[in-house]
Write a protein that holds these residues in place. Structure first.
Motif, PDB file in Angstrom:
ATOM      1  N   THR A  16      10.054  -4.290  -9.024  1.00 51.31           N
ATOM      2  CA  THR A  16       9.246  -3.919 -10.182  1.00 51.31           C
ATOM      3  C   THR A  16      10.094  -3.180 -11.203  1.00 51.31           C
ATOM      4  OG1 THR A  16       7.250  -3.733  -8.821  1.00 51.31           O
ATOM      5  CG2 THR A  16       7.223  -2.618 -10.954  1.00 51.31           C
TER       6      THR A  16
ATOM      7  N   ASP B  95       0.846  -1.184   0.000  1.00 51.67           N
ATOM      8  CA  ASP B  95       0.000   0.000   0.000  1.00 51.67           C
ATOM      9  C   ASP B  95       0.889   1.244   0.000  1.00 51.67           C
ATOM     10  OD1 ASP B  95      -1.993   1.812   0.194  1.00 51.67           O
ATOM     11  OD2 ASP B  95      -2.714   1.193   2.167  1.00 51.67           O
TER      12      ASP B  95
ATOM     13  N   ASP C 122       0.974   2.210  -9.220  1.00 54.10           N
ATOM     14  CA  ASP C 122      -0.133   1.256  -9.356  1.00 54.10           C
ATOM     15  C   ASP C 122       0.412  -0.164  -9.484  1.00 54.10           C
ATOM     16  OD1 ASP C 122      -1.975   3.320  -9.244  1.00 54.10           O
ATOM     17  OD2 ASP C 122      -2.347   3.355 -11.416  1.00 54.10           O
ATOM     18  N   GLY C 123       1.508  -0.305 -10.232  1.00 52.55           N
ATOM     19  CA  GLY C 123       2.123  -1.611 -10.395  1.00 52.55           C
ATOM     20  C   GLY C 123       2.631  -2.172  -9.081  1.00 52.55           C
TER      21      GLY C 123
ATOM     22  N   VAL D  23       6.072  -3.221 -15.297  1.00 51.24           N
ATOM     23  CA  VAL D  23       5.097  -2.220 -15.721  1.00 51.24           C
ATOM     24  C   VAL D  23       5.517  -1.700 -17.087  1.00 51.24           C
ATOM     25  CG1 VAL D  23       4.136   0.077 -15.276  1.00 51.24           C
ATOM     26  CG2 VAL D  23       4.470  -1.527 -13.380  1.00 51.24           C
TER      27      VAL D  23
ATOM     28  N   GLU E  55       1.449  -1.431  -6.095  1.00 53.42           N
ATOM     29  CA  GLU E  55       0.288  -1.788  -5.271  1.00 53.42           C
ATOM     30  C   GLU E  55      -0.363  -3.101  -5.721  1.00 53.42           C
ATOM     31  OE1 GLU E  55      -1.440   1.988  -3.010  1.00 53.42           O
ATOM     32  OE2 GLU E  55      -2.225   1.793  -5.055  1.00 53.42           O
ATOM     33  N   SER E  56      -0.261  -3.418  -7.010  1.00 55.05           N
ATOM     34  CA  SER E  56      -0.851  -4.663  -7.505  1.00 55.05           C
ATOM     35  C   SER E  56       0.138  -5.832  -7.481  1.00 55.05           C
ATOM     36  CB  SER E  56      -1.373  -4.464  -8.934  1.00 55.05           C
ATOM     37  OG  SER E  56      -0.316  -4.203  -9.839  1.00 55.05           O
ATOM     38  N   GLY E  57       1.373  -5.572  -7.023  1.00 58.42           N
ATOM     39  CA  GLY E  57       2.356  -6.643  -6.922  1.00 58.42           C
ATOM     40  C   GLY E  57       2.964  -7.045  -8.247  1.00 58.42           C
ATOM     41  N   SER E  58       3.025  -6.129  -9.208  1.00 58.03           N
ATOM     42  CA  SER E  58       3.510  -6.447 -10.547  1.00 58.03           C
ATOM     43  C   SER E  58       5.036  -6.440 -10.607  1.00 58.03           C
ATOM     44  CB  SER E  58       2.966  -5.438 -11.566  1.00 58.03           C
ATOM     45  OG  SER E  58       1.563  -5.451 -11.584  1.00 58.03           O
TER      46      SER E  58
END
Length: 242
Positions: free
Chosen positions: A168, A2, A199-200, A208, A202-205
């Motif tokens: 990331t 987060d 955003d990446g 990106v 936060e989404s665990g990517s």
């Protein structure tokens, strides 16, 4: 992870993408943002905690790690583009670019990995480029250093997985910054790039692709080299033609 209530450190935060990262982190509710630069007096963003940092100087990196023991999000943004040629250009210039764009990021990760582990794992963002995957005349050294940084990113992701640290890789074509000022083409806004990267996280990517250009280049990597180069030449000509 987060972003809200995170503690982030951004390299090269005095302008361009780094400043946009620091600003969006604040706007998205980060608890603290360390904004770093070789010349800390050039950081003009209210609300950040400014630290001096030269990522090519291990002593400077060590001092930053000691000054920021609460970091949970490391954003490796600082970079340079020298325009050196690989065959006839200065090797000293090429080494300087490699020291900044790859070894500098790795130095940061090596010093902050224990900090991230101690703070629950956290995340690392490495700002790379679509030029991790292709070169162009006048930017072959940049291609080399970003390709090396991409490989390094993939490697440290494996090594940091056991401590729960997300790594990331962020790829983009051109952003509207001083580095790309000479290119009269469409560019991603720095704030949009920062949002895509965050955003990446936060989404665990793990990766990106921040714009259509980076997505298009990545999609061509299965081509034979001759086909890839021809496709890139066509795409670049179309981009410059508007």
């Amino acid at each position: 992870m987060d972003i809200k209530n995170s503690v982030a450190l951004v390299t090269g935060a005095n302008r361009g993408l780094g400043r946009a990262f620091a600003q969006r982190l604040l706007e998205r509710g980060a608890h603290k943002v360390y904004a770093t630069a070789r010349r800390p007096e050039t950081v003009d963003l209210p609300g950040v905690e400014v630290l001096p940092l030269d990522i090519t100087d291990p002593t400077s990196v060590r001092a930053a790690a000691e000054a920021a023991p609460d970091v949970s999000l490391l954003i490796n943004n600082a970079g340079i583009s020298t325009g050196a040629g690989l065959v006839t250009g200065s090797l000293d210039t090429l080494r300087q670019e490699l020291e900044t764009n790859m070894f500098g990021h790795l130095e940061m990760i090596r010093h902050f990995a224990p900090t991230l582990a101690g703070n629950g794992g956290g995340a690392v963002v490495n700002v790379l480029s679509a030029m991790s995957w292709f070169g162009g005349k006048g930017a072959t050294s940049y291609h080399l250093t970003k390709a090396a940084a991409w490989a390094m990113t993939n490697g440290v992701r494996l090594e940091l997985a056991d401590q729960g640290t997300l790594v990331t890789a962020v790829h983009l074509g051109l952003a509207d910054t001083d580095m790309a000022a000479g290119w009269p083409v469409a560019k991603i806004a720095p704030s949009d790039l920062a949002d895509a990267a965050l955003d990446g996280v936060e989404s665990g990517s793990a990766e990106v692709l921040a714009d259509q250009w980076s997505r298009d280049v990545k999609s061509r990597l299965t081509m034979a080299p001759e086909e890839f180069n021809a496709a890139m030449d066509h795409a670049l000509a179309a981009l410059l033609a508007g």
